[in-house]
Every structure is written in structure tokens, then in C-alpha cells.
Design an enzyme around this catalytic site. Structure first.
Site, PDB file in Angstrom:
ATOM      1  N   CYS A 133     -50.661 -50.355 -57.182  1.00 31.92           N
ATOM      2  CA  CYS A 133     -49.349 -50.916 -57.482  1.00 31.92           C
ATOM      3  C   CYS A 133     -49.179 -51.198 -58.982  1.00 31.92           C
ATOM      4  CB  CYS A 133     -49.102 -52.157 -56.621  1.00 31.92           C
ATOM      5  SG  CYS A 133     -47.361 -52.623 -56.514  1.00 31.92           S
ATOM      6  N   HIS A 134     -49.136 -52.461 -59.398  1.00 30.99           N
ATOM      7  CA  HIS A 134     -49.053 -52.781 -60.825  1.00 30.99           C
ATOM      8  C   HIS A 134     -50.422 -52.715 -61.506  1.00 30.99           C
ATOM      9  CE1 HIS A 134     -45.159 -54.478 -59.555  1.00 30.99           C
ATOM     10  NE2 HIS A 134     -44.779 -54.210 -60.793  1.00 30.99           N
ATOM     11  N   GLU A 164     -39.505 -50.917 -59.516  1.00 31.38           N
ATOM     12  CA  GLU A 164     -39.368 -52.089 -60.392  1.00 31.38           C
ATOM     13  C   GLU A 164     -37.902 -52.466 -60.554  1.00 31.38           C
ATOM     14  OE1 GLU A 164     -41.210 -54.780 -61.185  1.00 31.38           O
ATOM     15  OE2 GLU A 164     -42.645 -53.539 -62.273  1.00 31.38           O
TER      16      GLU A 164
END
Length: 225
Positions: A133-134, A164
Site C-alpha cells: 500500500c503506502h 489517494e
């Protein structure tokens, strides 16, 4: 088999006044994938102790089987409350490293010298590195031996710009994961928003979003044999 999981210590969502941290599913799903594969799991974070939890990841609508399992697991909760300091861990003590996401890593782990050095050490020792993910944001400043960005020429994924934007945070985060990976020369791919997608390139495993957590962890286990 020993796996290190590195979580964020950053709990502030930019200047919004809101809280962030790690995303619960992105920790819980891989944690139990590793545990069920009889791995010994060690947890670490830049500051040590209890990492901040992004409250949005514990929303009733976000509950999963792995989250419910974690909430009933006193031993796992105790381990999370006592993460080791990142500066005190060594790649030589583990077989692989996994980074759960959440927005927190974009502020601390992406810039953390110990994390950057740890990733380089794992890869130099021929050990896999995974991030979901991030968390692929932690690769931002990691360089190859020749000084070029680690992700240059590699197949990678991570939280997409459209995801996002859908989260309403494209103008809040310090950088967009997709843009960073592309700027650093990575061959970025993605599935549809919120759909599971992971990529393996050599020793590097990256996952796109929370729905990719389990698959990313399983891909790491496959590399470990």
C-alpha cells in the site's frame, strides 16, 4: 524462519489535525499469514513501543477476519505494544522484512536512515523485502550499489494516485507513492482501485492497497520457500 515487520511511529496526518499511523489490515493479515506458516515474527518501529493506529482502519466497515482475530489475540496485542526500536535491529538476524502501510510511513520510514540502511542490508544479503500500500514509499531514498534508485528498472506497485484521490488525501501526503515509484524509474502497474494486486521482481515484493495485504505476504513466503 524469522520475519521482521517494520511499522510506522508517525501518527499525525499532515496539517489536518487528524490522526494516522499504520493500517490495521495491512498489519494483521500478513502477521497471521506468517504465524500460520510457523514463522517467528518480530515487530519494530522507529521509536519502539506502541505504533499509532490509523483510526480509519478500525472502522466497523473495515473489519476483516484477520482484524477480528487480532482483537481476540492478547499475545499479538502485547507484541504490538512493545515493538523494538528500529535502530536496534539487524538484517542478519532475519530471513525477510515486511512493511505494512498506512499513511504514517510516508512521513517517517521513507526518510529514516535506519530503515534505508536495513532495506539495503537485506537485499545485499540476498533476503527479500516486501511492502504494501503506502509502504512502498519506504523505497523512496534507497539506492542500488551504483547509486541509482533501487526501484529503477524494477516492476513495482503501491497505492495508486486514483486511490489517494478517492481517499481525499492527494494534497495532504508529502508525496504520492505512484508518482514517486515512476519518478525513480520503476515500472509501475496497478489493478482497479481497491482490487488486490502485487508484483514480485527478484527479491522485491510490493502490493497495491489494503486488499493486497494477504497476497503480498504469501508472495514473500513463497520467496522464502
Amino acid at each position: 524462519m524469522k520475519i521482521l515487520m517494520v511499522l510506522t511511529s508517525h501518527g499525525k496526518l499532515g496539517a489536518t489535525g487528524r490522526r494516522t499511523g499504520f493500517w490495521l489490515e495491512e498489519f494483521a493479515a500478513p502477521y497471521y499469514a506468517f504465524k500460520d506458516a510457523f514463522a517467528e515474527v518480530t515487530l519494530a518501529s522507529p521509536l519502539g513501543g506502541q505504533p499509532p493506529l490509523d483510526p480509519a482502519s478500525d472502522d466497523p466497515a473495515s473489519q476483516t477476519e484477520s482484524i477480528r482475530r487480532f482483537k481476540a489475540d492478547d499475545k499479538a496485542q502485547a507484541a504490538l505494544a512493545q515493538t523494538q526500536k528500529l535502530s536496534e535491529v539487524s538484517a542478519s538476524d532475519y530471513d525477510a522484512v515486511f512493511y505494512p502501510g498506512g499513511h504514517g510511513p510516508l512521513w517517517d520510514l521513507a526518510e529514516n536512515a535506519f530503515s534505508i540502511g536495513l532495506i539495503k542490508s537485506f537485499l545485499a544479503e540476498g533476503k527479500p523485502v516486501a511492502a504494501v500500500c503506502h509502504a512502498p514509499g519506504v523505497l523512496r531514498h534507497v539506492k542500488d550499489a551504483d547509486g541509482s534508485p533501487l526501484v529503477k528498472g524494477k516492476n513495482v506497485t503501491g497505492f495508486s494516485n486514483t486511490e489517494e484521490t478517492a481517499a481525499g488525501l492527494a494534497d495532504v501526503v508529502p508525496f504520492l507513492v505512484e508518482d514517486m515509484l515512476k519518478k525513480n524509474g520503476g515500472h509501475y502497474t496497478k489493478a482497479g482501485d481497491w482490487q488486490s494486486h502485487f508484483v514480485v521482481d527478484g527479491l522485491l515484493v510490493t502490493g497495491q492497497n489494503p486488499a493486497s495485504s494477504e497476497a503480498t505476504a504469501q508472495a514473500l513466503l513463497k520467496l522464502l520457500g
